[in-house]
Design a protein around this motif. Structure first.
Motif, mmCIF file in Angstrom:
data_model
loop_
_atom_site.group_PDB
_atom_site.id
_atom_site.type_symbol
_atom_site.label_atom_id
_atom_site.label_comp_id
_atom_site.label_asym_id
_atom_site.label_seq_id
_atom_site.Cartn_x
_atom_site.Cartn_y
_atom_site.Cartn_z
ATOM 1 N N TYR A 1 -1.026 -10.402 2.380
ATOM 2 C CA TYR A 1 -1.892 -11.284 1.600
ATOM 3 C C TYR A 1 -1.269 -11.600 0.244
ATOM 4 O O TYR A 1 -1.304 -12.742 -0.215
ATOM 5 N N PHE A 2 -0.681 -10.588 -0.393
ATOM 6 C CA PHE A 2 -0.062 -10.796 -1.697
ATOM 7 C C PHE A 2 1.381 -11.287 -1.592
ATOM 8 O O PHE A 2 2.045 -11.492 -2.600
ATOM 9 N N ALA A 3 1.870 -11.516 -0.372
ATOM 10 C CA ALA A 3 3.180 -12.136 -0.098
ATOM 11 C C ALA A 3 4.354 -11.398 -0.737
ATOM 12 O O ALA A 3 5.261 -12.014 -1.288
ATOM 13 N N TYR A 4 4.338 -10.080 -0.630
ATOM 14 C CA TYR A 4 5.467 -9.303 -1.132
ATOM 15 C C TYR A 4 6.633 -9.365 -0.154
ATOM 16 O O TYR A 4 6.440 -9.402 1.058
ATOM 17 N N GLN A 5 7.842 -9.360 -0.688
ATOM 18 C CA GLN A 5 9.073 -9.281 0.107
ATOM 19 C C GLN A 5 9.259 -7.807 0.465
ATOM 20 O O GLN A 5 9.615 -7.004 -0.372
ATOM 21 N N THR A 6 8.999 -7.448 1.716
ATOM 22 C CA THR A 6 8.874 -6.046 2.100
ATOM 23 C C THR A 6 10.168 -5.244 2.054
ATOM 24 O O THR A 6 10.129 -4.029 2.166
ATOM 25 N N THR A 7 11.294 -5.870 1.856
ATOM 26 C CA THR A 7 12.546 -5.118 1.796
ATOM 27 C C THR A 7 12.873 -4.634 0.389
ATOM 28 O O THR A 7 13.820 -3.881 0.203
ATOM 29 N N LEU A 8 12.102 -5.041 -0.602
ATOM 30 C CA LEU A 8 12.462 -4.768 -1.985
ATOM 31 C C LEU A 8 11.556 -3.762 -2.692
ATOM 32 O O LEU A 8 11.601 -3.646 -3.907
ATOM 33 N N PHE A 9 10.736 -3.015 -1.966
ATOM 34 C CA PHE A 9 9.828 -2.085 -2.617
ATOM 35 C C PHE A 9 9.397 -0.980 -1.658
ATOM 36 O O PHE A 9 9.618 -1.062 -0.453
ATOM 37 N N VAL A 10 8.773 0.031 -2.226
ATOM 38 C CA VAL A 10 8.083 1.049 -1.444
ATOM 39 C C VAL A 10 6.625 1.042 -1.881
ATOM 40 O O VAL A 10 6.279 0.543 -2.951
ATOM 41 N N VAL A 11 5.759 1.603 -1.045
ATOM 42 C CA VAL A 11 4.336 1.632 -1.338
ATOM 43 C C VAL A 11 3.904 3.068 -1.621
ATOM 44 O O VAL A 11 4.208 3.975 -0.849
ATOM 45 N N GLU A 12 3.215 3.221 -2.748
ATOM 46 C CA GLU A 12 2.584 4.496 -3.063
ATOM 47 C C GLU A 12 1.103 4.351 -2.723
ATOM 48 O O GLU A 12 0.414 3.494 -3.266
ATOM 49 N N TYR A 13 0.654 5.183 -1.804
ATOM 50 C CA TYR A 13 -0.731 5.135 -1.334
ATOM 51 C C TYR A 13 -1.406 6.458 -1.681
ATOM 52 O O TYR A 13 -1.005 7.510 -1.166
ATOM 53 N N ASN A 14 -2.368 6.412 -2.585
ATOM 54 C CA ASN A 14 -3.054 7.623 -3.053
ATOM 55 C C ASN A 14 -2.070 8.710 -3.473
ATOM 56 O O ASN A 14 -2.166 9.863 -3.059
ATOM 57 N N ASN A 15 -1.086 8.307 -4.273
ATOM 58 C CA ASN A 15 -0.089 9.195 -4.888
ATOM 59 C C ASN A 15 0.984 9.712 -3.933
ATOM 60 O O ASN A 15 1.720 10.637 -4.280
ATOM 61 N N PHE A 16 1.099 9.151 -2.749
ATOM 62 C CA PHE A 16 2.149 9.534 -1.805
ATOM 63 C C PHE A 16 2.913 8.288 -1.373
ATOM 64 O O PHE A 16 2.315 7.233 -1.136
ATOM 65 N N ILE A 17 4.232 8.417 -1.251
ATOM 66 C CA ILE A 17 5.033 7.317 -0.723
ATOM 67 C C ILE A 17 4.679 7.139 0.751
ATOM 68 O O ILE A 17 4.656 8.099 1.515
ATOM 69 N N CYS A 18 4.412 5.914 1.131
ATOM 70 C CA CYS A 18 3.936 5.611 2.478
ATOM 71 C C CYS A 18 5.050 4.978 3.304
ATOM 72 O O CYS A 18 5.632 3.973 2.910
ATOM 73 N N ASN A 19 5.312 5.549 4.467
ATOM 74 C CA ASN A 19 6.310 5.031 5.384
ATOM 75 C C ASN A 19 5.870 3.661 5.912
ATOM 76 O O ASN A 19 4.732 3.490 6.356
ATOM 77 N N LYS A 20 6.777 2.710 5.881
ATOM 78 C CA LYS A 20 6.478 1.339 6.330
ATOM 79 C C LYS A 20 5.969 1.307 7.775
ATOM 80 O O LYS A 20 5.147 0.461 8.127
ATOM 81 N N ASN A 21 6.409 2.236 8.597
ATOM 82 C CA ASN A 21 5.964 2.292 9.996
ATOM 83 C C ASN A 21 4.477 2.614 10.129
ATOM 84 O O ASN A 21 3.896 2.392 11.185
ATOM 85 N N LYS A 22 3.856 3.123 9.081
ATOM 86 C CA LYS A 22 2.439 3.515 9.111
ATOM 87 C C LYS A 22 1.503 2.471 8.501
ATOM 88 O O LYS A 22 0.285 2.641 8.534
ATOM 89 N N TRP A 23 2.042 1.416 7.914
ATOM 90 C CA TRP A 23 1.222 0.446 7.196
ATOM 91 C C TRP A 23 0.110 -0.156 8.052
ATOM 92 O O TRP A 23 -0.984 -0.406 7.560
ATOM 93 N N ASN A 24 0.377 -0.386 9.335
ATOM 94 C CA ASN A 24 -0.650 -0.968 10.213
ATOM 95 C C ASN A 24 -1.760 0.021 10.549
ATOM 96 O O ASN A 24 -2.847 -0.377 10.942
ATOM 97 N N GLU A 25 -1.494 1.313 10.401
ATOM 98 C CA GLU A 25 -2.460 2.352 10.760
ATOM 99 C C GLU A 25 -3.368 2.755 9.601
ATOM 100 O O GLU A 25 -4.413 3.359 9.816
ATOM 101 N N ILE A 26 -2.964 2.436 8.385
ATOM 102 C CA ILE A 26 -3.712 2.882 7.204
ATOM 103 C C ILE A 26 -4.733 1.828 6.818
ATOM 104 O O ILE A 26 -4.387 0.714 6.420
ATOM 105 N N LEU A 27 -6.002 2.182 6.943
ATOM 106 C CA LEU A 27 -7.086 1.282 6.570
ATOM 107 C C LEU A 27 -7.470 1.536 5.121
ATOM 108 O O LEU A 27 -7.569 2.686 4.681
ATOM 109 N N ILE A 28 -7.695 0.453 4.382
ATOM 110 C CA ILE A 28 -8.074 0.562 2.982
ATOM 111 C C ILE A 28 -9.497 1.127 2.910
ATOM 112 O O ILE A 28 -10.413 0.591 3.526
#
Length: 70
Positions: free
Chosen positions: A28-55
């Motif tokens: 939705y926010f149109a980020y270029q996914t190769t240029l960053f990592v995601v911190e989810y609730n203070n933990f680095i989140c593996n890109k392979n899990k992004w579809n499984e993690i519900l907000i």
């Protein structure tokens, strides 16, 4: 009345009325996914899990940009 879910994305408060996953949020926010990592609730989140993690209520998501230099 619609149920609002509050979450925090890059330090800003957001509200959603439907369930979305982390991947949908990033698209939705149109980020270029190769240029960053995601911190989810203070933990680095593996890109392979992004579809499984519900907000969820009060989740905190931060985009950590990778910067090259020398």
């Amino acid at each position: 009345m619609e149920k609002l879910t509050t979450f925090f994305f890059n330090g800003e408060e957001y509200y959603i009325t439907q369930t979305i996953n982390l991947n949908e949020l990033i698209e939705y926010f149109a980020y270029q996914t190769t240029l960053f990592v995601v911190e989810y609730n203070n933990f680095i989140c593996n890109k392979n899990k992004w579809n499984e993690i519900l907000i969820q209520k009060n989740d905190t998501i931060e985009i950590i940009t990778i910067v090259g230099g020398g």
